[in-house]
Design a protein around this motif. Structure first.
Motif, mmCIF file in Angstrom:
data_model
loop_
_atom_site.group_PDB
_atom_site.id
_atom_site.type_symbol
_atom_site.label_atom_id
_atom_site.label_comp_id
_atom_site.label_asym_id
_atom_site.label_seq_id
_atom_site.Cartn_x
_atom_site.Cartn_y
_atom_site.Cartn_z
ATOM 1 N N LEU A 25 33.390 54.408 -11.641
ATOM 2 C CA LEU A 25 33.992 54.601 -12.962
ATOM 3 C C LEU A 25 35.461 55.005 -12.835
ATOM 4 O O LEU A 25 36.319 54.527 -13.594
ATOM 5 N N VAL A 32 27.128 58.071 -18.176
ATOM 6 C CA VAL A 32 28.544 57.697 -18.254
ATOM 7 C C VAL A 32 29.263 58.607 -19.256
ATOM 8 O O VAL A 32 30.354 59.121 -18.980
ATOM 9 N N TYR A 88 33.423 59.600 -19.718
ATOM 10 C CA TYR A 88 33.990 58.268 -19.903
ATOM 11 C C TYR A 88 33.495 57.643 -21.209
ATOM 12 O O TYR A 88 32.300 57.693 -21.522
#
Length: 320
Positions: A51, A147, A152
């Motif tokens: 990521l 996530v 994010y």
């Protein structure tokens, strides 16, 4: 949120570990031994690494989920990537695309043609039938929650969605969740819009993290419904209101389906082949669609701006 289990796309048996043995700089557990030693913490570390490499300046990544059948050469994944290459202002977005592979073969294929690939290890089970289909969908929701928890934002896209124009300008600044719709009533805030979970933009904050956890938990309340049906229930059950969560729905004029009647190449951003059952049918019609897009973009600019230029499909998909 399509996990690719259909008549021409049989489920792939997945085991604990089972990752490719080659070294992997972009993400995913490289060996069985490493996965056994590290477990979930090692997976989270690998996810964080990929990521970080793929993120935009505002900590947004694009995520799609892939299995072996859709990863084969000439299959859906290749068409998906091609759409980014031939779309308007979309090729640069590949630098922010994370491909989550559901099995080692999909992971190896991803590593051959894309920079950012992450292998999810799924517990051994019987992947036949509707219950396993729903299980994989909720596993995807768990990953997306991770996530968000890592800080994010994400744009989730099914792999059978063709990206023709950069969609980001269509996302609401006020909303924490912006999602595609199967039925759009004309008002992006109207909860009567029917959501399609194959394309959504989600900002990372406490509200969205709690909502995703509630979405996953609601599977126990509605055991006979899939994740999309559950979303369309809980978006109106009061919990989102208590969280002060704002949800906006995307206009089908810009974010429609391959079989939708309002087909206008001068306005469309993404096109979803969710109306089509069977990977062979999807490939056949999506190839025709991308040919139509190439023909459209080869025309003079003045002609391209004219409304009403459509595409030839559905062809095989209308039989599904």
């Amino acid at each position: 949120m399509d996990e690719h289990l259909d008549a021409d796309n049989p489920p792939v048996d997945q085991n604990v570990g089972g990752g490719p043995t080659e070294n992997n700089d972009a993400g995913g557990s490289p060996t069985n031994a490493d996965n056994t030693r590290g477990g979930p913490n090692a997976d989270k570390l690998e996810l964080t690494k990929v990521l970080k490499k793929a993120t935009m300046d505002d900590r947004t990544v694009i995520i799609t989920v892939l299995n072996e059948a859709w990863a084969l050469p000439g299959s859906i994944f290749d068409l998906f990537l091609e759409s980014f290459h031939i779309g308007e202002q979309t090729e640069k977005l590949l630098n922010h695309l994370v491909v989550v592979a559901r099995d080692p073969k999909a992971f190896r294929r991803c590593k051959l043609i894309h920079k950012y690939c992450f292998l999810v290890q799924t517990q051994a089970t019987d992947f036949s039938g509707e219950k396993s289909h729903d299980y994989l969908k909720f596993r995807s929701l768990e990953l997306l929650t991770s996530v968000l928890d890592l800080g994010y934002n994400f744009i989730y896209t099914d792999t059978d969605i063709m990206w023709l124009r950069n969609p980001i300008s269509h996302f609401s600044n006020e909303a924490q969740i912006t999602i595609a719709s199967d039925y759009f009533c004309g008002n992006s805030s109207d909860q009567r819009n029917q959501a399609i979970c194959g394309f959504l933009y989600v900002k990372s904050n406490g509200q969205t993290i709690e909502f995703f956890k509630y979405w996953i938990m609601s599977r126990t309340v509605y055991p006979n419904k899939n994740e999309q049906q559950i979303f369309n229930i809980i978006k109106q059950d009061g919990y989102a209101t208590r969280l002060a969560l704002e949800v906006r729905f995307l206009d089908t004029t810009h974010f429609g389906g391959l079989c939708y009647p309002n087909k206008d190449l001068s306005k469309v951003c993404t096109v979803h082949a969710n109306c089509c059952v069977g990977v062979k049918r999807k490939i056949h019609d999506l190839k025709i669609f991308l040919e139509d897009w190439k023909n459209y973009t080869s025309r003079p600019e003045a002609e391209r701006k004219r409304s009403g230029i459509s595409w030839r499909v559905p062809d095989k998909c209308k039989l599904s």
